[in-house]
Design a protein around this motif. Structure first.
Motif, mmCIF file in Angstrom:
data_model
loop_
_atom_site.group_PDB
_atom_site.id
_atom_site.type_symbol
_atom_site.label_atom_id
_atom_site.label_comp_id
_atom_site.label_asym_id
_atom_site.label_seq_id
_atom_site.Cartn_x
_atom_site.Cartn_y
_atom_site.Cartn_z
ATOM 1 N N CYS A 51 0.925 -1.281 0.008
ATOM 2 C CA CYS A 51 -0.043 0.157 -0.250
ATOM 3 C C CYS A 51 0.862 1.223 -0.073
ATOM 4 C CB CYS A 51 -0.929 0.052 1.060
ATOM 5 S SG CYS A 51 -0.134 -0.062 2.753
ATOM 6 N N GLY A 52 0.203 2.413 -0.469
ATOM 7 C CA GLY A 52 0.926 3.629 -0.387
ATOM 8 C C GLY A 52 -0.222 4.567 -0.051
ATOM 9 N N GLU A 53 0.212 6.082 -0.219
ATOM 10 C CA GLU A 53 -0.572 7.057 0.173
ATOM 11 C C GLU A 53 -1.940 6.900 -0.858
ATOM 12 O OE1 GLU A 53 -0.589 11.472 -0.279
ATOM 13 O OE2 GLU A 53 1.019 10.706 1.001
ATOM 14 N N ASP A 54 -1.463 6.530 -2.406
ATOM 15 C CA ASP A 54 -2.655 6.638 -3.429
ATOM 16 C C ASP A 54 -2.803 5.166 -3.777
ATOM 17 O OD1 ASP A 54 -2.374 9.331 -3.380
ATOM 18 O OD2 ASP A 54 -0.622 9.213 -4.994
ATOM 19 N N TYR A 55 -2.558 4.128 -3.114
ATOM 20 C CA TYR A 55 -2.993 2.763 -3.583
ATOM 21 C C TYR A 55 -3.052 1.648 -2.586
ATOM 22 C CZ TYR A 55 1.450 0.600 -3.586
ATOM 23 O OH TYR A 55 2.789 0.126 -3.051
ATOM 24 N N ASP A 56 -3.841 0.636 -2.438
ATOM 25 C CA ASP A 56 -3.670 -0.727 -1.799
ATOM 26 C C ASP A 56 -3.661 -1.645 -3.114
ATOM 27 O OD1 ASP A 56 -3.999 0.514 0.525
ATOM 28 O OD2 ASP A 56 -6.000 -0.133 0.814
#
Length: 188
Positions: A51-56
């Protein structure tokens, strides 16, 4: 590895390059085995891979003959790839008013290797495993991440807002399923 497939700060929409990347992505079971947690007492399990700030990036493990409820993806794009078995998708028109029954637009059976896409502009959907004998596994990339969704009763009625949970995070089982991901995704 599968965990780093979409690493980085990405903005994902229905992008032909991402579809091509997923079509070319042919993982060996060993690449995702540690994330493939099945829960016998659940319809399916949601296992956070990366995950990241903009995606899972989520591995969904489907028990035989089970399906999700009809739901939305509020403001999120979802690319998916079938890794094992078959998955079906029922795509619905959004009800015009609360209490209306969602109308089925399309039923699609997706075999191993199939890459699909959905967002709310296409409609609501339900995903499931059509086999009553074999489990199935699919990989889903959500951008931005989904923290809640609206579940719409198949026969009409009041929609319900549900929190999205994960049965495992980065291969570690969560008991009970976790809702608090902000720290995990920021530090990933």
């Amino acid at each position: 590895s599968i965990r780093h497939l979409f690493a980085g700060n990405v903005k994902i929409q229905q992008d032909p390059l991402l579809t091509e990347l997923l079509n070319e992505f042919t993982p060996d079971r060993r690449d995702y085995e540690r994330y493939a947690l099945f829960k016998e007492d659940e319809t399916y399990s949601r296992n956070l891979v990366s995950c990241g700030e903009d995606y899972d990036l989520v591995l969904l493990c489907w028990n035989p003959g089970k399906a999700s409820p009809i739901h939305d993806h509020p403001g999120s794009n979802c690319h998916m790839k079938v890794l094992e078995g078959e998955i079906f998708e029922d795509l619905y028109d959004s009800p015009v008013k609360e209490g209306d029954q969602p109308m089925l637009k399309r039923h699609t059976v997706m075999e191993k290797g199939f890459v699909g896409y959905v967002n709310d502009s296409l409609g609501l959907h339900r995903i499931g495993n059509p086999s009553n004998a074999r489990p199935a596994i699919s990989l889903h990339l959500y951008s931005p991440p989904i923290r809640s969704c609206t579940v719409v009763p198949e026969r009409g009625g009041s929609p319900q807002r549900k929190q999205v949970t994960f049965h495992s995070i980065f291969g570690q089982c969560q008991q009970p399923a976790s809702r608090a991901l902000e720290t995990a995704c920021v530090s990933a």
